[in-house]
Every structure is written in C-alpha cells, then in structure tokens.
Design an enzyme around this catalytic site. Structure first.
Site, short mmCIF file in Angstrom:
data_model
loop_
_atom_site.label_atom_id
_atom_site.label_comp_id
_atom_site.label_asym_id
_atom_site.label_seq_id
_atom_site.Cartn_x
_atom_site.Cartn_y
_atom_site.Cartn_z
N ARG A 60 7.09 -4.39 3.80
CA ARG A 60 7.11 -5.08 2.50
C ARG A 60 8.54 -5.11 1.97
NH1 ARG A 60 2.53 -2.10 -1.04
NH2 ARG A 60 4.18 -2.31 -2.58
N ARG A 108 6.55 2.81 5.90
CA ARG A 108 5.27 2.06 5.89
C ARG A 108 5.42 0.69 6.52
NH1 ARG A 108 2.13 1.86 0.37
NH2 ARG A 108 3.99 0.81 -0.41
N LYS A 163 -2.11 6.89 -3.37
CA LYS A 163 -3.17 6.56 -4.33
C LYS A 163 -3.99 5.34 -3.92
CE LYS A 163 -0.03 4.58 -7.78
NZ LYS A 163 0.82 4.06 -6.69
N ARG A 195 12.07 1.75 -7.44
CA ARG A 195 10.66 1.88 -7.84
C ARG A 195 10.36 3.31 -8.26
NH1 ARG A 195 7.59 -0.08 -2.78
NH2 ARG A 195 5.70 0.44 -3.91
N ARG A 255 0.72 1.26 -15.77
CA ARG A 255 2.02 1.71 -15.25
C ARG A 255 2.91 2.24 -16.37
NH1 ARG A 255 1.63 0.04 -9.80
NH2 ARG A 255 3.68 -0.14 -8.86
P1 AMP Z 1 2.08 -1.38 -5.83
O1 AMP Z 1 1.39 -2.04 -4.68
O2 AMP Z 1 1.16 -0.74 -6.82
O3 AMP Z 1 3.19 -0.46 -5.38
O4 AMP Z 1 2.78 -2.56 -6.65
C1 AMP Z 1 3.76 -3.39 -6.07
C2 AMP Z 1 4.56 -4.06 -7.16
O5 AMP Z 1 3.69 -4.89 -7.96
C3 AMP Z 1 5.21 -3.12 -8.17
O6 AMP Z 1 6.45 -2.61 -7.71
C4 AMP Z 1 5.38 -4.05 -9.37
O7 AMP Z 1 6.44 -4.96 -9.18
C5 AMP Z 1 4.09 -4.85 -9.33
N1 AMP Z 1 3.02 -4.19 -10.11
C6 AMP Z 1 1.87 -3.64 -9.63
N2 AMP Z 1 1.14 -3.15 -10.64
C7 AMP Z 1 1.83 -3.38 -11.77
C8 AMP Z 1 1.61 -3.08 -13.15
N3 AMP Z 1 0.52 -2.44 -13.56
N4 AMP Z 1 2.55 -3.49 -14.04
C9 AMP Z 1 3.66 -4.15 -13.66
N5 AMP Z 1 3.94 -4.45 -12.38
C10 AMP Z 1 3.04 -4.06 -11.44
#
Ligand code: AMP
Length: 215
Positions: free
Chosen positions: A160, A127, A13, A171, A88
């Site tokens: 990461r 990744r 995404k 996750r 989320r």
């Molecule tokens: P992502 O890059 O979208 O996979 O986000 C990495 C991490 O950031 C997630 O595993 C969460 O810990 C945090 N995160 C990102 N977006 C949100 C959100 N909308 N609400 C809460 N935590 C978030």
C-alpha cells in the site's frame, strides 16, 4: 453490541476486529477499507480522500463522519457492529456518541490493542496485500508461498502506498497526536489487550475479556 477497536497502525486491529465480528455475526466496518473502495471507484469522495491517504494524513472529519453514519444506520447493523479505524480523534468520537444516542444505542466496548512502536512500524512496513482478494501477508512473519503472489487466489501482492516507510512514520505520529487519547475518552468501557502476541492468543484473550466464544 457495538465494539470499537483502537490501536496504532500495525497493531492488528483490522485482523482481530474482523474475526470478532465473524464470531458475533455482526458486520465488520473498516473506514480504511471503505475509503480505499471509494478511491478504487474514483468517486468524488475517493478522489478527495486519496491525497490525504497517500500522504498518511487523515481524511477530513466531516467526510468520514457522514460516510460512517450512513453505513451504521443500515439494516444489517441493527444488532450491532465492530468498527476498525473509526473514531480516529475526539471530534469523530463525539460525533459517534451523538449519532448513537439518536438511535438509543451506545458504544459498548472499546478494545485497545497495545504494542510497542518498533513492532508496529516493522509490521506495517513489511505488509503486502493481494490486489484481488485483499488478503494480507508479511514479508517476514507470514510470507506467501510464491514471491509476490497470493496463496489463495494467485493475485499480485503489492505494498500500500501508505505502508511505505516515510508514510508509516507520519501515520504513527498522527496516531500518537490524535488517536491514542481516545484510550482516556473511553476509559469506562476500555478492554486493554497485549497486541504483541501470536494472533490466536490475542483472539482468545479478546474473547475471554468480552465473554464471547471464539472457538
Ligand atoms: P487504515 O486502513 O485504518 O490504516 O486507514 C488508511 C487511511 O485511511 C488512513 O491513513 C487515513 O488516511 C484514512 N482513514 C481511515 N479511517 C479514517 C478516519 N476515521 N478518519 C480519517 N481518515 C481515515
């Protein structure tokens, strides 16, 4: 046009949302990127968010909601924006609806990228990200030319913390428990796309369904 991207971690995404934003000439907003920047700057929010992120958990709703409200009410978002990683869960989705109603707007389309769990986990655990320019690679599917070095800027590639196997599984679990249900919440504006196809094909399918020229 306000567009939300939904999908499991590893569904692609981030990649597709940023491409679509570029075609539409509106900002691409990723809460994950924003939070990683806060962590990098060791801001108050960053220090708080880090522990949740490293463990694969969600950062508290109130923090993320304030951060995103601040961002989407900036001038460059006036013609719309593409969101990756937000909302989320239903608390965040409802907060988003309320915030948009206040400025006479609404989420217009929700693109849901569907992929099997095994594919999602394989994609994230392979990744690698460039420390310098943030470009993404995959050790099997799009490896860099020289091991652990970015093709574009020669920066070092790293994994990461939250892409490590144990965290990825957590996750994914949170995605199933809290995020996937948003597919029903947004049923009236949902566009479902097969995310298990080559990147270019997915891009074309999204363009076709949203009637956006992507070439
Ligand atoms: P992502 O890059 O979208 O996979 O986000 C990495 C991490 O950031 C997630 O595993 C969460 O810990 C945090 N995160 C990102 N977006 C949100 C959100 N909308 N609400 C809460 N935590 C978030």
């Amino acid at each position: 046009m306000i567009i939300v991207f939904l999908g499991a971690p590893g569904s692609g995404k981030g990649t597709q949302a940023s491409v679509l934003a570029r075609h539409l000439k509106i900002p691409f907003i990723s809460t994950g990127d924003m939070l990683r920047k806060e962590v990098g700057n060791s801001s108050v929010l960053g220090l708080k968010a880090k522990s949740f992120m490293d463990q694969g958990g969600l950062v508290p709703d109130s923090d993320v909601i304030s951060m995103i409200k601040e961002r989407v009410t900036q001038k460059d978002c006036v013609s719309g924006f593409v969101l990756d990683g937000f909302p989320r869960n239903s608390v965040q989705a409802k907060a988003m609806d309320r915030a948009m109603m206040e400025i006479n707007k609404e989420v217009n389309k929700v693109v849901y990228l569907e992929i099997p769990q095994a594919v999602a986990i394989d994609r994230i655990s392979g990744r690698r990200v460039c420390k310098k320019c943030r470009a993404n690679y995959h050790i099997k599917y799009s490896p860099p030319k020289a091991a652990d070095k970015c093709d574009t800027c020669s920066g070092d590639l790293y994994q990461r913390e939250d892409d490590k196997q144990e965290t990825v599984i957590k996750r994914y679990q949170i995605y199933l428990e809290q995020t996937k249900g948003l597919v029903d919440y947004y049923q009236d504006r949902l566009v479902t796309i097969d995310g298990n196809l080559p990147i270019g094909e997915i891009e074309k399918n999204i363009g076709d369904k949203l009637k956006v020229a992507v070439s």
